[in-house]
Enzyme design. Sequence first.
Site, short mmCIF file in Angstrom:
data_model
loop_
_atom_site.label_atom_id
_atom_site.label_comp_id
_atom_site.label_asym_id
_atom_site.label_seq_id
_atom_site.Cartn_x
_atom_site.Cartn_y
_atom_site.Cartn_z
CD GLU A 168 0.69 -31.90 111.71
OE1 GLU A 168 1.61 -31.23 111.23
OE2 GLU A 168 0.07 -32.74 111.04
CD GLU A 205 -9.41 -22.19 103.86
OE1 GLU A 205 -9.40 -20.95 103.69
OE2 GLU A 205 -8.43 -22.81 104.29
CB SER A 209 2.02 -31.47 102.31
OG SER A 209 1.39 -31.31 103.56
CD GLN A 260 3.49 -35.11 109.20
OE1 GLN A 260 3.72 -35.11 110.40
NE2 GLN A 260 2.46 -34.48 108.68
CB SER A 274 9.49 -29.21 109.14
OG SER A 274 8.35 -28.41 108.99
#
Length: 393
Positions: free
Chosen positions: A248, A375, A133, A130, A165
Amino acid sequence: MDLAPTAEQEEFRYECRRWLQEHLPWEYGTGRPPRFDDLAEEVEFLRGWQAALARARLVGVTWPEEHGGRGAGPLHHYIVQEELARARAPELVGRIGVNLIGPTILAHGTSEQQRRWLPSILPAERIFCQLFSEPDAGSDLASLSTRAVPADGGWRLTGQKVWTSYAQFAQWGLCLARTDPDAPKHRGITAFVVDMEADGVEVRPLRQITGESDFNEVWLNDVLVAHDQMIGPPGDGWRVSQSTLGVERGTNPRQLVIHLQLLDDLFRLAADTGRNHDPVVRQALARAYSEVRLFQLQNWRVLSGMAAGRDHGPESATAKLYWSEMSQRLHATAIDVLGPSATLDGDDEHSPASGLWQRSWLYYQAATIFAGTSEIQRNIIAERTLGLPRDPR
Protein backbone atom coordinates in the site's frame (compact mmCIF):
# COMPACT_ATOMS: atom_id res chain seq x y z
CA MET A 1 19.42 2.81 -12.92
CA ASP A 2 18.44 0.93 -16.09
CA LEU A 3 14.77 0.84 -17.00
CA ALA A 4 15.24 0.41 -20.72
CA PRO A 5 12.32 -1.84 -21.73
CA THR A 6 12.89 -5.18 -23.35
CA ALA A 7 11.22 -6.07 -26.63
CA GLU A 8 8.75 -8.24 -24.71
CA GLN A 9 7.85 -5.37 -22.37
CA GLU A 10 7.35 -3.02 -25.32
CA GLU A 11 5.03 -5.58 -26.91
CA PHE A 12 3.13 -5.90 -23.64
CA ARG A 13 2.71 -2.12 -23.45
CA TYR A 14 1.40 -2.11 -27.01
CA GLU A 15 -1.04 -4.88 -26.10
CA CYS A 16 -2.35 -2.85 -23.14
CA ARG A 17 -2.68 0.35 -25.14
CA ARG A 18 -4.37 -1.35 -28.09
CA TRP A 19 -6.88 -3.12 -25.84
CA LEU A 20 -7.72 0.12 -24.02
CA GLN A 21 -8.22 2.01 -27.27
CA GLU A 22 -10.72 -0.64 -28.34
CA HIS A 23 -12.55 -1.24 -25.07
CA LEU A 24 -12.65 1.95 -22.97
CA PRO A 25 -16.25 2.77 -21.99
CA TRP A 26 -15.74 6.32 -23.30
CA GLU A 27 -13.50 8.06 -25.82
CA TYR A 28 -9.86 7.13 -25.23
CA GLY A 29 -8.04 9.67 -23.09
CA THR A 30 -10.97 11.95 -22.27
CA GLY A 31 -11.55 10.66 -18.73
CA ARG A 32 -15.15 11.87 -18.65
CA PRO A 33 -17.09 9.13 -16.82
CA PRO A 34 -20.85 8.94 -17.14
CA ARG A 35 -23.08 10.41 -14.46
CA PHE A 36 -24.43 7.85 -12.01
CA ASP A 37 -27.57 8.13 -9.93
CA ASP A 38 -25.80 6.74 -6.86
CA LEU A 39 -22.67 4.96 -5.71
CA ALA A 40 -24.28 1.52 -6.08
CA GLU A 41 -24.86 2.14 -9.79
CA GLU A 42 -21.26 3.29 -10.20
CA VAL A 43 -19.91 0.22 -8.39
CA GLU A 44 -21.93 -2.06 -10.65
CA PHE A 45 -20.52 -0.26 -13.69
CA LEU A 46 -16.98 -0.64 -12.32
CA ARG A 47 -17.51 -4.35 -11.63
CA GLY A 48 -18.24 -4.87 -15.30
CA TRP A 49 -15.20 -2.82 -16.28
CA GLN A 50 -12.87 -4.82 -14.03
CA ALA A 51 -14.33 -8.10 -15.29
CA ALA A 52 -13.54 -7.04 -18.87
CA LEU A 53 -9.96 -6.19 -17.89
CA ALA A 54 -9.63 -9.54 -16.12
CA ARG A 55 -10.77 -11.41 -19.23
CA ALA A 56 -7.96 -9.65 -21.09
CA ARG A 57 -5.58 -10.71 -18.28
CA LEU A 58 -4.75 -7.10 -17.46
CA VAL A 59 -5.61 -7.38 -13.76
CA GLY A 60 -3.12 -8.80 -11.26
CA VAL A 61 -0.44 -9.47 -13.88
CA THR A 62 2.13 -10.29 -11.18
CA TRP A 63 -0.10 -13.00 -9.70
CA PRO A 64 0.83 -16.61 -10.52
CA GLU A 65 -0.76 -17.97 -13.69
CA GLU A 66 -2.61 -20.65 -11.76
CA HIS A 67 -4.49 -17.88 -9.94
CA GLY A 68 -5.39 -15.86 -13.02
CA GLY A 69 -2.31 -13.67 -13.37
CA ARG A 70 0.56 -13.75 -15.84
CA GLY A 71 3.38 -14.49 -13.40
CA ALA A 72 4.96 -11.26 -14.60
CA GLY A 73 7.37 -8.95 -12.79
CA PRO A 74 6.92 -5.52 -11.20
CA LEU A 75 7.70 -3.66 -14.42
CA HIS A 76 4.72 -5.32 -16.13
CA HIS A 77 2.49 -4.18 -13.27
CA TYR A 78 3.93 -0.70 -13.69
CA ILE A 79 3.19 -0.76 -17.42
CA VAL A 80 -0.46 -1.74 -16.88
CA GLN A 81 -1.00 0.95 -14.26
CA GLU A 82 0.73 3.54 -16.40
CA GLU A 83 -1.38 2.75 -19.46
CA LEU A 84 -4.64 2.67 -17.46
CA ALA A 85 -3.90 6.07 -15.99
CA ARG A 86 -2.65 7.50 -19.29
CA ALA A 87 -5.91 6.44 -20.94
CA ARG A 88 -7.80 8.00 -18.01
CA ALA A 89 -9.53 4.67 -17.57
CA PRO A 90 -11.79 3.90 -14.59
CA GLU A 91 -10.06 2.68 -11.44
CA LEU A 92 -10.48 -0.92 -10.35
CA VAL A 93 -13.37 -1.17 -7.91
CA GLY A 94 -11.69 -4.25 -6.45
CA ARG A 95 -8.22 -2.70 -6.25
CA ILE A 96 -7.91 -3.42 -2.52
CA GLY A 97 -8.37 -7.11 -3.21
CA VAL A 98 -6.14 -7.10 -6.28
CA ASN A 99 -3.28 -5.00 -4.94
CA LEU A 100 -3.36 -5.62 -1.18
CA ILE A 101 -5.43 -8.56 0.04
CA GLY A 102 -4.68 -10.96 -2.80
CA PRO A 103 -0.89 -10.65 -2.46
CA THR A 104 -1.27 -11.06 1.31
CA ILE A 105 -3.21 -14.31 0.87
CA LEU A 106 -0.65 -15.47 -1.67
CA ALA A 107 2.14 -14.80 0.84
CA HIS A 108 0.51 -16.11 4.02
CA GLY A 109 -2.61 -18.11 3.13
CA THR A 110 -2.91 -21.87 2.81
CA SER A 111 -3.42 -23.55 -0.56
CA GLU A 112 -7.07 -24.11 0.32
CA GLN A 113 -7.53 -20.45 1.23
CA GLN A 114 -5.92 -19.38 -2.02
CA ARG A 115 -8.25 -21.64 -4.02
CA ARG A 116 -11.22 -20.35 -2.04
CA TRP A 117 -10.74 -16.61 -2.31
CA LEU A 118 -8.34 -15.68 -5.08
CA PRO A 119 -10.34 -16.68 -8.22
CA SER A 120 -13.14 -14.21 -7.49
CA ILE A 121 -10.88 -11.21 -6.78
CA LEU A 122 -9.48 -10.39 -10.22
CA PRO A 123 -12.85 -10.24 -12.08
CA ALA A 124 -14.50 -8.40 -9.12
CA GLU A 125 -16.99 -11.21 -8.57
CA ARG A 126 -16.25 -10.68 -4.89
CA ILE A 127 -14.94 -7.45 -3.39
CA PHE A 128 -12.58 -7.40 -0.43
CA CYS A 129 -12.23 -4.58 2.07
CA GLN A 130 -9.48 -3.91 4.62
CA LEU A 131 -10.58 -3.93 8.28
CA PHE A 132 -7.47 -2.43 9.88
CA SER A 133 -8.04 1.15 11.11
CA GLU A 134 -9.91 1.85 14.34
CA PRO A 135 -11.25 5.13 15.78
CA ASP A 136 -9.49 4.77 19.14
CA ALA A 137 -6.16 3.58 17.74
CA GLY A 138 -5.54 6.62 15.57
CA SER A 139 -2.56 6.00 13.33
CA ASP A 140 -1.06 3.52 15.81
CA LEU A 141 -2.47 0.38 14.22
CA ALA A 142 -0.86 -1.93 16.77
CA SER A 143 -3.02 -0.32 19.48
CA LEU A 144 -6.19 -1.82 17.97
CA SER A 145 -8.80 -3.05 20.44
CA THR A 146 -11.01 -5.33 18.34
CA ARG A 147 -11.07 -8.62 20.24
CA ALA A 148 -11.25 -12.21 19.02
CA VAL A 149 -12.03 -14.93 21.58
CA PRO A 150 -12.12 -18.69 20.96
CA ALA A 151 -15.56 -20.17 20.30
CA ASP A 152 -17.06 -23.41 19.04
CA GLY A 153 -15.98 -23.72 15.41
CA GLY A 154 -13.75 -20.66 15.40
CA TRP A 155 -13.51 -17.21 16.95
CA ARG A 156 -15.92 -14.47 18.02
CA LEU A 157 -14.90 -10.97 16.93
CA THR A 158 -16.11 -7.78 18.62
CA GLY A 159 -14.97 -4.25 17.85
CA GLN A 160 -15.18 -1.28 15.50
CA LYS A 161 -13.28 -0.45 12.31
CA VAL A 162 -13.32 2.81 10.37
CA TRP A 163 -12.30 4.37 7.01
CA THR A 164 -13.11 1.07 5.31
CA SER A 165 -13.37 1.65 1.56
CA TYR A 166 -16.35 0.04 -0.21
CA ALA A 167 -17.30 -1.99 2.87
CA GLN A 168 -20.99 -1.61 1.96
CA PHE A 169 -20.33 -3.53 -1.27
CA ALA A 170 -17.73 -6.01 0.01
CA GLN A 171 -18.33 -9.71 0.52
CA TRP A 172 -15.12 -10.31 2.49
CA GLY A 173 -12.82 -8.26 4.69
CA LEU A 174 -9.27 -8.84 5.94
CA CYS A 175 -9.48 -8.02 9.64
CA LEU A 176 -6.90 -7.60 12.39
CA ALA A 177 -8.07 -8.51 15.89
CA ARG A 178 -6.37 -8.97 19.25
CA THR A 179 -6.34 -12.62 20.30
CA ASP A 180 -3.91 -12.33 23.23
CA PRO A 181 -4.47 -9.19 25.33
CA ASP A 182 -1.55 -10.09 27.61
CA ALA A 183 1.07 -10.26 24.84
CA PRO A 184 3.09 -7.22 23.68
CA LYS A 185 0.82 -5.20 21.43
CA HIS A 186 2.54 -6.19 18.19
CA ARG A 187 2.47 -9.90 19.05
CA GLY A 188 -1.06 -10.47 20.27
CA ILE A 189 -2.75 -9.72 16.93
CA THR A 190 -4.21 -12.24 14.47
CA ALA A 191 -5.45 -11.80 10.89
CA PHE A 192 -8.87 -13.14 9.83
CA VAL A 193 -11.00 -13.07 6.71
CA VAL A 194 -14.47 -11.95 7.78
CA ASP A 195 -17.68 -12.68 5.89
CA MET A 196 -19.17 -9.18 5.52
CA GLU A 197 -22.66 -10.69 5.28
CA ALA A 198 -22.34 -12.66 8.54
CA ASP A 199 -24.60 -12.03 11.52
CA GLY A 200 -23.27 -9.20 13.67
CA VAL A 201 -21.54 -7.21 10.88
CA GLU A 202 -22.95 -3.69 10.59
CA VAL A 203 -21.70 -1.23 7.96
CA ARG A 204 -22.39 2.50 8.25
CA PRO A 205 -21.32 4.72 5.32
CA LEU A 206 -19.48 7.93 6.16
CA ARG A 207 -20.17 11.09 4.17
CA GLN A 208 -16.88 12.63 3.09
CA ILE A 209 -15.93 16.21 2.32
CA THR A 210 -16.38 15.45 -1.40
CA GLY A 211 -20.02 14.51 -0.74
CA GLU A 212 -19.29 10.86 -1.54
CA SER A 213 -19.58 7.89 0.82
CA ASP A 214 -17.09 5.24 -0.26
CA PHE A 215 -15.60 5.17 3.27
CA ASN A 216 -17.43 3.36 6.06
CA GLU A 217 -17.31 2.44 9.71
CA VAL A 218 -17.84 -1.25 10.43
CA TRP A 219 -19.16 -2.71 13.67
CA LEU A 220 -18.34 -6.32 14.56
CA ASN A 221 -20.82 -7.53 17.16
CA ASP A 222 -19.85 -11.04 18.31
CA VAL A 223 -19.20 -12.15 14.72
CA LEU A 224 -18.35 -15.84 14.32
CA VAL A 225 -15.28 -16.46 12.13
CA ALA A 226 -14.37 -20.08 11.34
CA HIS A 227 -10.94 -21.52 12.10
CA ASP A 228 -10.16 -21.87 8.39
CA GLN A 229 -10.62 -18.11 7.91
CA MET A 230 -7.51 -17.29 9.94
CA ILE A 231 -4.59 -16.08 7.81
CA GLY A 232 -1.32 -17.28 9.31
CA PRO A 233 -0.97 -18.66 12.85
CA PRO A 234 -2.49 -17.01 15.95
CA GLY A 235 -0.54 -13.98 17.10
CA ASP A 236 1.14 -13.51 13.72
CA GLY A 237 -1.24 -10.88 12.42
CA TRP A 238 1.23 -8.02 12.63
CA ARG A 239 3.67 -9.79 10.31
CA VAL A 240 0.79 -10.61 7.95
CA SER A 241 -0.33 -6.99 7.95
CA GLN A 242 3.12 -5.78 6.97
CA SER A 243 2.73 -7.54 3.62
CA THR A 244 -0.45 -5.54 3.04
CA LEU A 245 0.93 -2.22 4.24
CA GLY A 246 4.21 -2.66 2.39
CA VAL A 247 2.38 -2.83 -0.94
CA GLU A 248 0.00 0.00 0.00
CA ARG A 249 2.81 2.42 0.85
CA GLY A 250 5.38 1.47 -1.78
CA THR A 251 5.80 2.62 -5.35
CA ASN A 252 2.58 3.95 -6.86
CA PRO A 253 2.59 4.11 -10.67
CA ARG A 254 -1.05 5.13 -10.94
CA GLN A 255 -0.60 8.12 -8.66
CA LEU A 256 2.49 9.05 -10.63
CA VAL A 257 0.70 9.13 -13.98
CA ILE A 258 -2.36 10.81 -12.46
CA HIS A 259 -0.14 13.59 -11.18
CA LEU A 260 1.68 13.88 -14.49
CA GLN A 261 -1.75 14.41 -16.06
CA LEU A 262 -2.76 16.85 -13.34
CA LEU A 263 0.45 18.75 -14.01
CA ASP A 264 -0.39 19.05 -17.71
CA ASP A 265 -3.94 20.13 -16.85
CA LEU A 266 -2.62 22.68 -14.38
CA PHE A 267 -0.28 24.29 -16.93
CA ARG A 268 -3.14 24.40 -19.45
CA LEU A 269 -5.42 25.98 -16.84
CA ALA A 270 -2.81 28.62 -16.02
CA ALA A 271 -2.41 29.46 -19.71
CA ASP A 272 -6.19 29.61 -20.33
CA THR A 273 -6.75 31.94 -17.39
CA GLY A 274 -3.68 34.06 -18.04
CA ARG A 275 -2.37 33.35 -14.55
CA ASN A 276 0.91 32.07 -15.99
CA HIS A 277 1.95 35.72 -16.45
CA ASP A 278 2.04 36.21 -12.68
CA PRO A 279 5.66 35.69 -11.51
CA VAL A 280 4.56 34.21 -8.17
CA VAL A 281 2.27 31.75 -9.94
CA ARG A 282 5.05 30.84 -12.40
CA GLN A 283 7.32 30.06 -9.47
CA ALA A 284 4.65 27.79 -7.95
CA LEU A 285 4.16 26.07 -11.30
CA ALA A 286 7.91 25.47 -11.59
CA ARG A 287 7.91 23.92 -8.13
CA ALA A 288 4.97 21.67 -9.03
CA TYR A 289 6.75 20.54 -12.20
CA SER A 290 9.98 19.78 -10.33
CA GLU A 291 8.23 17.86 -7.56
CA VAL A 292 6.18 15.66 -9.90
CA ARG A 293 9.29 14.84 -11.93
CA LEU A 294 11.18 13.98 -8.75
CA PHE A 295 8.35 11.61 -7.85
CA GLN A 296 8.76 10.01 -11.28
CA LEU A 297 12.48 9.50 -10.71
CA GLN A 298 11.78 8.08 -7.26
CA ASN A 299 9.37 5.52 -8.75
CA TRP A 300 11.87 4.54 -11.42
CA ARG A 301 14.59 4.08 -8.81
CA VAL A 302 12.42 1.75 -6.72
CA LEU A 303 11.32 -0.18 -9.79
CA SER A 304 14.87 -0.64 -11.04
CA GLY A 305 15.80 -2.13 -7.67
CA MET A 306 12.79 -4.45 -7.70
CA ALA A 307 13.57 -5.55 -11.25
CA ALA A 308 17.09 -6.41 -10.08
CA GLY A 309 15.67 -8.52 -7.25
CA ARG A 310 16.43 -6.10 -4.43
CA ASP A 311 14.02 -5.48 -1.55
CA HIS A 312 12.19 -2.18 -1.22
CA GLY A 313 14.76 0.35 -0.05
CA PRO A 314 14.48 3.74 1.61
CA GLU A 315 13.09 5.20 -1.60
CA SER A 316 10.01 3.02 -1.18
CA ALA A 317 9.68 3.99 2.48
CA THR A 318 9.53 7.66 1.55
CA ALA A 319 7.30 7.27 -1.53
CA LYS A 320 3.94 7.61 0.16
CA LEU A 321 5.05 10.48 2.39
CA TYR A 322 6.47 12.35 -0.58
CA TRP A 323 3.62 12.04 -3.05
CA SER A 324 0.84 12.79 -0.56
CA GLU A 325 2.39 16.09 0.54
CA MET A 326 3.47 16.93 -3.00
CA SER A 327 -0.10 16.41 -4.17
CA GLN A 328 -1.51 18.83 -1.63
CA ARG A 329 0.94 21.53 -2.70
CA LEU A 330 0.09 20.97 -6.37
CA HIS A 331 -3.63 21.27 -5.65
CA ALA A 332 -3.08 24.41 -3.59
CA THR A 333 -1.39 25.92 -6.65
CA ALA A 334 -4.37 24.88 -8.80
CA ILE A 335 -6.82 26.59 -6.46
CA ASP A 336 -4.68 29.72 -6.58
CA VAL A 337 -4.75 29.60 -10.39
CA LEU A 338 -8.54 29.20 -10.37
CA GLY A 339 -8.89 32.36 -8.31
CA PRO A 340 -12.48 33.34 -7.42
CA SER A 341 -13.91 30.51 -9.57
CA ALA A 342 -12.41 28.01 -7.11
CA THR A 343 -15.50 28.53 -4.95
CA LEU A 344 -17.83 27.19 -7.67
CA ASP A 345 -18.91 23.57 -7.57
CA GLY A 346 -19.31 21.27 -10.53
CA ASP A 347 -22.97 22.14 -11.09
CA ASP A 348 -22.19 25.78 -11.81
CA GLU A 349 -21.89 26.50 -15.55
CA HIS A 350 -18.97 28.86 -14.89
CA SER A 351 -16.91 26.29 -12.98
CA PRO A 352 -13.72 25.43 -14.93
CA ALA A 353 -13.51 21.77 -15.95
CA SER A 354 -16.95 21.10 -14.46
CA GLY A 355 -15.59 21.32 -10.92
CA LEU A 356 -13.05 18.53 -11.34
CA TRP A 357 -10.27 20.60 -9.76
CA GLN A 358 -12.41 21.46 -6.74
CA ARG A 359 -13.36 17.83 -6.22
CA SER A 360 -9.74 16.72 -6.65
CA TRP A 361 -8.56 19.33 -4.14
CA LEU A 362 -11.09 18.10 -1.59
CA TYR A 363 -10.18 14.46 -2.17
CA TYR A 364 -6.44 14.94 -1.77
CA GLN A 365 -6.84 16.74 1.53
CA ALA A 366 -7.00 13.19 2.91
CA ALA A 367 -3.77 12.13 1.17
CA THR A 368 -1.68 12.81 4.28
CA ILE A 369 -4.03 10.60 6.32
CA PHE A 370 -5.03 7.56 4.28
CA ALA A 371 -2.54 4.66 3.83
CA GLY A 372 -0.62 5.97 6.84
CA THR A 373 -0.47 9.52 8.16
CA SER A 374 2.56 11.67 7.43
CA GLU A 375 3.46 11.58 11.13
CA ILE A 376 3.49 7.77 11.18
CA GLN A 377 5.41 7.64 7.91
CA ARG A 378 8.11 9.88 9.39
CA ASN A 379 8.36 7.61 12.43
CA ILE A 380 8.71 4.54 10.19
CA ILE A 381 11.42 6.21 8.12
CA ALA A 382 13.28 7.39 11.24
CA GLU A 383 13.18 4.06 13.06
CA ARG A 384 13.26 1.40 10.34
CA THR A 385 15.16 3.14 7.54
CA LEU A 386 17.52 5.49 9.35
CA GLY A 387 17.84 3.42 12.53
CA LEU A 388 17.25 6.36 14.83
CA PRO A 389 16.48 5.54 18.48
CA ARG A 390 12.96 5.83 19.84
CA ASP A 391 12.11 8.73 22.12
CA PRO A 392 12.47 7.24 25.64
CA ARG A 393 9.70 9.43 27.03
